[in-house]
Design a protein around this motif. Structure first.
Motif, PDB file in Angstrom:
ATOM      1  N   SER A  34       0.918  -1.212   0.042  1.00 39.56           N
ATOM      2  CA  SER A  34       0.063   0.123  -0.004  1.00 39.56           C
ATOM      3  C   SER A  34       0.731   1.221   0.162  1.00 39.56           C
ATOM      4  O   SER A  34       0.530   2.110  -0.631  1.00 39.56           O
ATOM      5  CB  SER A  34      -0.889  -0.120   1.149  1.00 39.56           C
ATOM      6  OG  SER A  34      -0.457  -0.437   2.381  1.00 39.56           O
ATOM      7  N   LEU A  35       1.947   1.310   0.471  1.00 39.68           N
ATOM      8  CA  LEU A  35       3.068   2.515   0.707  1.00 39.68           C
ATOM      9  C   LEU A  35       3.522   2.627  -0.914  1.00 39.68           C
ATOM     10  O   LEU A  35       3.525   3.806  -1.359  1.00 39.68           O
ATOM     11  CB  LEU A  35       4.027   2.134   1.733  1.00 39.68           C
ATOM     12  CG  LEU A  35       3.921   2.381   3.168  1.00 39.68           C
ATOM     13  CD1 LEU A  35       5.047   1.657   3.902  1.00 39.68           C
ATOM     14  CD2 LEU A  35       3.508   3.613   3.392  1.00 39.68           C
ATOM     15  N   GLN A  36       3.734   1.488  -1.486  1.00 37.04           N
ATOM     16  CA  GLN A  36       4.267   1.609  -2.599  1.00 37.04           C
ATOM     17  C   GLN A  36       3.249   2.218  -3.721  1.00 37.04           C
ATOM     18  O   GLN A  36       3.361   2.718  -4.612  1.00 37.04           O
ATOM     19  CB  GLN A  36       4.540   0.034  -3.178  1.00 37.04           C
ATOM     20  CG  GLN A  36       5.806  -0.430  -2.689  1.00 37.04           C
ATOM     21  CD  GLN A  36       7.255   0.100  -3.383  1.00 37.04           C
ATOM     22  OE1 GLN A  36       7.456   0.539  -4.481  1.00 37.04           O
ATOM     23  NE2 GLN A  36       8.318   0.693  -2.604  1.00 37.04           N
ATOM     24  N   LYS A  37       1.987   1.715  -3.497  1.00 37.22           N
ATOM     25  CA  LYS A  37       0.806   2.245  -4.335  1.00 37.22           C
ATOM     26  C   LYS A  37       0.869   3.687  -4.190  1.00 37.22           C
ATOM     27  O   LYS A  37       0.605   4.264  -5.167  1.00 37.22           O
ATOM     28  CB  LYS A  37      -0.229   1.328  -3.831  1.00 37.22           C
ATOM     29  CG  LYS A  37      -1.534   1.871  -4.867  1.00 37.22           C
ATOM     30  CD  LYS A  37      -2.627   0.855  -4.434  1.00 37.22           C
ATOM     31  CE  LYS A  37      -3.742   0.951  -5.436  1.00 37.22           C
ATOM     32  NZ  LYS A  37      -5.020   1.967  -4.439  1.00 37.22           N
ATOM     33  N   VAL A  38       0.706   4.113  -2.935  1.00 36.19           N
ATOM     34  CA  VAL A  38       0.630   5.498  -2.703  1.00 36.19           C
ATOM     35  C   VAL A  38       1.672   6.197  -3.212  1.00 36.19           C
ATOM     36  O   VAL A  38       1.471   7.575  -3.924  1.00 36.19           O
ATOM     37  CB  VAL A  38       0.238   5.922  -1.327  1.00 36.19           C
ATOM     38  CG1 VAL A  38       1.294   5.913  -0.352  1.00 36.19           C
ATOM     39  CG2 VAL A  38      -0.673   7.268  -1.127  1.00 36.19           C
ATOM     40  N   ALA A  39       2.683   5.857  -3.116  1.00 37.34           N
ATOM     41  CA  ALA A  39       4.178   6.400  -3.942  1.00 37.34           C
ATOM     42  C   ALA A  39       4.107   6.691  -5.089  1.00 37.34           C
ATOM     43  O   ALA A  39       4.283   7.711  -5.637  1.00 37.34           O
ATOM     44  CB  ALA A  39       5.476   5.759  -3.069  1.00 37.34           C
ATOM     45  N   SER A  40       3.931   5.308  -5.888  1.00 37.32           N
ATOM     46  CA  SER A  40       4.092   5.761  -7.401  1.00 37.32           C
ATOM     47  C   SER A  40       2.814   6.445  -7.811  1.00 37.32           C
ATOM     48  O   SER A  40       2.786   7.171  -9.013  1.00 37.32           O
ATOM     49  CB  SER A  40       4.118   4.168  -7.881  1.00 37.32           C
ATOM     50  OG  SER A  40       2.932   3.539  -7.734  1.00 37.32           O
ATOM     51  N   GLU A  41       1.509   6.243  -7.312  1.00 36.40           N
ATOM     52  CA  GLU A  41       0.531   6.942  -7.783  1.00 36.40           C
ATOM     53  C   GLU A  41       0.634   8.641  -7.589  1.00 36.40           C
ATOM     54  O   GLU A  41      -0.119   9.510  -8.137  1.00 36.40           O
ATOM     55  CB  GLU A  41      -1.013   6.519  -7.146  1.00 36.40           C
ATOM     56  CG  GLU A  41      -1.170   5.308  -7.656  1.00 36.40           C
ATOM     57  CD  GLU A  41      -2.592   4.760  -7.042  1.00 36.40           C
ATOM     58  OE1 GLU A  41      -3.013   5.252  -6.072  1.00 36.40           O
ATOM     59  OE2 GLU A  41      -3.033   3.721  -7.203  1.00 36.40           O
ATOM     60  N   ASN A  42       1.341   8.959  -6.516  1.00 41.22           N
ATOM     61  CA  ASN A  42       1.457  10.451  -6.553  1.00 41.22           C
ATOM     62  C   ASN A  42       2.786  10.773  -6.626  1.00 41.22           C
ATOM     63  O   ASN A  42       3.271  11.964  -6.407  1.00 41.22           O
ATOM     64  CB  ASN A  42       1.120  10.671  -5.158  1.00 41.22           C
ATOM     65  CG  ASN A  42      -0.333  10.263  -4.489  1.00 41.22           C
ATOM     66  OD1 ASN A  42      -1.231  11.223  -4.760  1.00 41.22           O
ATOM     67  ND2 ASN A  42      -0.579   9.285  -4.057  1.00 41.22           N
ATOM     68  N   GLY A  43       3.454  10.336  -7.587  1.00 41.92           N
ATOM     69  CA  GLY A  43       4.762  10.948  -8.095  1.00 41.92           C
ATOM     70  C   GLY A  43       5.905  11.043  -7.379  1.00 41.92           C
ATOM     71  O   GLY A  43       6.845  11.747  -7.406  1.00 41.92           O
ATOM     72  N   TYR A  44       5.910   9.848  -6.219  1.00 41.57           N
ATOM     73  CA  TYR A  44       7.286  10.245  -5.496  1.00 41.57           C
ATOM     74  C   TYR A  44       8.104   9.051  -5.839  1.00 41.57           C
ATOM     75  O   TYR A  44       7.660   7.808  -6.493  1.00 41.57           O
ATOM     76  CB  TYR A  44       6.939   9.578  -3.849  1.00 41.57           C
ATOM     77  CG  TYR A  44       5.995  10.673  -3.271  1.00 41.57           C
ATOM     78  CD1 TYR A  44       4.630  10.253  -3.016  1.00 41.57           C
ATOM     79  CD2 TYR A  44       6.480  11.723  -2.568  1.00 41.57           C
ATOM     80  CE1 TYR A  44       3.776  11.263  -2.472  1.00 41.57           C
ATOM     81  CE2 TYR A  44       5.719  12.658  -2.152  1.00 41.57           C
ATOM     82  CZ  TYR A  44       4.349  12.459  -1.625  1.00 41.57           C
ATOM     83  OH  TYR A  44       3.573  13.259  -1.368  1.00 41.57           O
ATOM     84  N   ASN A  45       9.683   9.356  -5.919  1.00 42.33           N
ATOM     85  CA  ASN A  45      10.555   8.453  -6.387  1.00 42.33           C
ATOM     86  C   ASN A  45      11.318   7.855  -5.136  1.00 42.33           C
ATOM     87  O   ASN A  45      12.415   6.991  -5.427  1.00 42.33           O
ATOM     88  CB  ASN A  45      11.354   8.971  -7.391  1.00 42.33           C
ATOM     89  CG  ASN A  45      12.281   9.989  -6.958  1.00 42.33           C
ATOM     90  OD1 ASN A  45      11.924  10.717  -5.782  1.00 42.33           O
ATOM     91  ND2 ASN A  45      13.509  10.241  -7.467  1.00 42.33           N
ATOM     92  N   ARG A  46      10.888   8.142  -3.627  1.00 40.17           N
ATOM     93  CA  ARG A  46      11.702   7.623  -2.859  1.00 40.17           C
ATOM     94  C   ARG A  46      10.802   7.405  -1.801  1.00 40.17           C
ATOM     95  O   ARG A  46       9.801   8.065  -1.310  1.00 40.17           O
ATOM     96  CB  ARG A  46      12.888   8.419  -2.273  1.00 40.17           C
ATOM     97  CG  ARG A  46      14.064   8.689  -3.037  1.00 40.17           C
ATOM     98  CD  ARG A  46      15.145   7.453  -3.579  1.00 40.17           C
ATOM     99  NE  ARG A  46      16.217   7.878  -4.211  1.00 40.17           N
ATOM    100  CZ  ARG A  46      16.179   7.845  -5.397  1.00 40.17           C
ATOM    101  NH1 ARG A  46      15.014   7.236  -6.038  1.00 40.17           N
ATOM    102  NH2 ARG A  46      17.298   8.077  -6.318  1.00 40.17           N
ATOM    103  N   LEU A  47      11.036   6.130  -0.965  1.00 39.60           N
ATOM    104  CA  LEU A  47      10.072   5.816   0.190  1.00 39.60           C
ATOM    105  C   LEU A  47      11.049   5.677   1.444  1.00 39.60           C
ATOM    106  O   LEU A  47      11.924   4.940   1.303  1.00 39.60           O
ATOM    107  CB  LEU A  47       9.599   4.435   0.171  1.00 39.60           C
ATOM    108  CG  LEU A  47       8.579   4.207   1.133  1.00 39.60           C
ATOM    109  CD1 LEU A  47       7.376   5.063   1.245  1.00 39.60           C
ATOM    110  CD2 LEU A  47       7.856   2.972   0.782  1.00 39.60           C
TER     111      LEU A  47
END
Lengths: 348, 449
Positions: free
Chosen positions: B204-217
């Motif tokens: 779910s973290l990966q999903k929200v990161a990629s859907e919102n244009g983040y490139n680092r978690l």
């Protein structure tokens, strides 16, 4: 899984062995959860050990093999099974029992009696070596000197060497020990906890010391003994291994296969090539294999003889292996010069 | 890898006791700490007493203590190129101390970058973006959490709001957005259930990161957390994939994970929260009686006996070979500043001899050992069973093979597709990296061959 286990427990009383379907099942193998009878258990157990021996090419016909025998459950079973299989499958091995007397009153005396009985029961010649003869110190003496901390370090190091020297005396080709899965799992954990990456990489090998004077073999008993009647060494409660042992006992209650999983992890670890690993050489004092100038046994002995009980415990900060110059002092006690003899050239 | 950890721990301000000087044998008594009258480091301020019964209390002043912890964070970030000017960073925030400190430090880093940006004449280096993600797990623990969750979310929102400028978006992700709740009920093993939930949380973290244009978690895992992970992985038979999980960078995911607090111990983190008044929220969970909890108690016991044990465990595991994805991939992206590209190249030179892998477990995303996956596999076997690692097969997949089909249908689609995406792309990239100096043709020509 839990629901079905409870169900099968209730039915267990009247269940038949799932292998032979004839006799009453009396126990459940933690490894496979099969419910089997006594005879099938013996068969399966012995067959597994035979398979380990065959698959790993542990022996060659005509070899002289010493069995490290403490009188405890593991080595007794090992001696029995190995001599059975030797006959049954014609391994063609010359088997011996090798026992080490550490000189622990009230503990070792009893187990040595068991080994002496084994000698008669299994018809295997027995050789007993004592710390007193080899090093000039019994464990009782050592504990009197150093107290109840770090005893297992001394005993473990001395016993390993004692077994090798005994094996050399008997002129055997291989030495077999009864380490079981629990022991190896404990060792894997211990090495992780104490940062010993070198040992971590070696401890799951089924054979060790191929290039040393006598190759040693660890035979896994993949099945744990159900008979838990074993006395603990009176000095062991303080060993660090106790932490690992307690944890593994708790872990096993939650998930029996975890013990084998630990060993699997140990086998699967890949050590980075950039890590500095010790190189094998020989001890300058006694000729035993060693990665330092002096082997650990010599360092410890030297400390004992000079009344410096902490020597060899903890990181080397000077002393023989840390110094550039090496002292060649003769040990104060022990007029016998056994300890300075090269391993492999011992004559009694 | 190992040297960075050692460097960090042996720096003069190290709070983790006798880290780096491991005592070989058991029961070392806690050394009696002399009453220090001045900070050991700056020798001018009064030492800070936390009074929490931990090691090394009363040796450093508040400033030196704080700068030591922040220093370890900053060293990790710069030497692993975790956060660079052109990045858009999502911080995973659970409300706990570790992620609270991670969030605070990332914020401070961003504030500094903003200050530099505004002060610079040409404004060449942009300020990296920061967002915050909070995973709402209440659907998985309905009885325990539902009441408190509303308050927790409100508190998280106000905390993030207080950390501006620069402004940060907050993303509250309900965990059921990535899977059907019946999935958890299909798992009978307690530990398997806990671990599956962790994998779903990451998804779910990966999903929200990629859907919102983040490139680092950014994940706030500290040394102590990693020490427990080393042991849990070992006892679950995951020795092969262990090294993938405990490095500073984990780029096998679509959005690479970075762990800037990897070299800080729990004691430092809680002390820092106390010192700086960083509030945290501890959500009550239903009692966990599996292996993970057993290991945490074990590590706590070991820590009592020797406060540097956690460091030793992680240091030992750090000597295992990492994987090719345990570094930020080099890039030809022109948005990335040259300095960053150079630093990446320099750092990646040290990675010779890292492990390559062809396949990943669809459930835990662990790299698969060649022999592992073929163990016990028969032609007629379900493809999910064949694709999983032996640990997931045992503790997560249903034991009776007939239910495998149904279980597979409950798994999030992402789990299977994520793994496939990576195995194809990255091993190619890795191989090309290794041999590029020998290649005579450029990419397009090579493709045509």
């Amino acid at each position: 899984m839990e629901a079905s286990e409870a169900k099968s427990k209730k039915q267990g009383a009247s269940r038949l062995c799932c292998l032979c379907n004839q006799r009453r099942a009396v126990l459940k193998r933690p490894k496979t959860l099969q419910q089997i009878c006594k005879e099938c258990f013996y068969d399966v157990f012995e067959e597994e050990i035979h398979q380990v021996i065959v698959k790993n090419h542990l022996f060659k016909s005509g070899e002289r093999v010493a069995i490290g025998a403490s009188g405890g459950k593991d080595s007794t079973v090992l001696a029995y099974v190995l001599s059975e299989l030797n006959t049954r499958h014609s391994y063609g091995l010359d088997l011996f029992l090798l026992s080490i007397d550490e000189g622990i009153t009230g503990y070792r005396d009893d187990s040595l009696e068991t080994v002496k009985r084994n000698e008669l029961q299994y018809g295997l010649p027995l050789q007993i070596l004592s710390y007193k003869d080899l090093y000039g110190w019994t464990m009782d003496d050592i504990v009197k000197m150093i107290g109840l901390k770090n005893n297992c370090t001394f005993c473990g190091v001395f016993r390993r060497q004692a077994l090798d020297r005994g094996a050399a005396l008997l002129k055997v080709d291989k030495l077999v020990t009864g380490h079981n899965a629990d022991d190896i799992a404990e060792t894997v954990l211990l090495n992780i906890l104490r940062g010993d990456i070198a040992r971590l990489s070696r401890c799951t090998s089924i054979t060790t010391g191929e290039d040393g004077p006598i190759p040693r073999l660890h035979t896994y008993a993949y099945f744990k003994k159900l008979d838990y009647f074993s006395t603990e060494c009176i000095y062991s409660p303080n060993a660090y291994r106790g932490f690992a042992r307690e944890f593994i006992k708790d872990l096993e209650r939650l998930r029996p296969r975890a013990i084998l999983d630990i060993i699997k992890s140990g086998e699967d670890f890949r050590i980075a090539t950039s890590t500095k690993m010790p190189e094998q050489g020989t001890c300058e004092r006694c000729g035993y294999i060693s990665s330092q100038k002096w082997c650990k046994a010599c360092v410890l002995l030297d400390g004992l003889n000079r009344g410096l009980p902490k020597m060899g415990i903890g990181r080397a900060r000077g002393g023989v292996n840390g110094d550039h110059k090496m002292e060649t002092k003769k040990p104060a006690s022990a007029t016998k010069s056994i300890e300075s003899k090269k391993c492999g050239s011992l004559d009694f | 890898m190992c040297s960075i950890l050692a460097m960090a721990c042996n720096s003069s301000g190290c709070e983790s006791g006798s880290c780096g000087r491991d005592k070989e044998n058991g029961r070392s008594k806690v050394e009696e700490v002399k009453e220090e009258s001045v900070c050991l480091k700056c020798k001018s301020n009064e030492p800070m007493k936390f009074g929490d019964g931990g090691s090394d209390d009363g040796r450093f002043c508040a400033d030196c203590f704080r700068s030591n912890v922040y220093g370890k964070f900053r060293l990790a970030v710069t030497s692993h190129a975790m956060i660079t000017p052109s990045d858009n960073v999502l911080v995973a925030f659970s409300g706990g101390s570790s992620s609270r400190v991670a969030l605070q430090f990332v914020h401070e880093l961003q504030v500094k970058a903003l200050k530099n940006y505004e002060a610079s004449r040409d404004r060449s280096l942009p300020v990296f973006g920061v967002g915050v993600a909070f995973v709402d797990e209440s659907a998985a623990f309905p009885a325990a959490l539902s009441g408190e969750m509303g308050d927790a979310v409100a508190w998280v929102r106000s905390t993030v709001l207080s950390m501006s400028p620069p402004e940060k978006d907050l993303h509250v992700v309900p965990i059921e957005s990535v899977f059907a709740l019946k999935l958890l009920d299909s798992v009978s093993d307690e530990t398997g259930k806990e671990d599956l939930l962790l994998h779903l949380k990451m998804l779910s973290l990966q999903k929200v990161a990629s859907e919102n244009g983040y490139n680092r978690l950014v994940v706030g895992s500290c040394t102590s957390r990693l020490a427990s992970h080393v042991l849990t992985a070992t006892v679950k038979g995951r020795g092969y994939s262990l090294s993938a999980d405990i490095q500073h960078v984990d780029a096998r995911w679509k959005v690479p994970i970075v762990m800037p607090l990897r070299d800080c111990v729990w004691q430092e983190i809680t002390r820092l929260c106390h010192l700086d008044g960083l509030k945290t929220v501890e959500l009550a969970r239903h009692p966990q009686s599996g292996i993970n909890d057993l290991v945490s108690s074990f590590v706590a016991l070991l820590q009592e006996e020797n406060p540097s044990r956690e460091c030793t465990i992680v240091r030992t595991a750090a000597k295992l070979t990492p994987f090719y994805f345990n570094k930020i991939p080099e890039t030809d992206d022109s948005c990335v500043p040259m300095a960053t590209q150079r630093r990446l190249k320099k750092f990646n030179l040290k990675y010779d001899g890292s492990m390559t892998t062809e396949a990943f477990c669809p459930i835990c995303n662990g790299p698969l050992n060649g022999s592992d996956s073929s163990e016990g596999y028969h032609e007629s076997d379900n493809t999910l069973y064949a694709a999983c690692c032996s640990s997931c097969r045992f503790q997560i997949l249903p034991q009776d093979r007939s239910s495998l089909e149904h279980f597979g249908s409950l798994l999030p689609h992402h789990m299977v597709s994520q793994a496939k995406h990576h195995q194809k792309v990255d091993s190619q990239t890795y191989l090309r990296e290794k041999i590029k100096d020998c290649l005579l043709m450029d990419d397009e020509e090579a493709e045509a061959v």
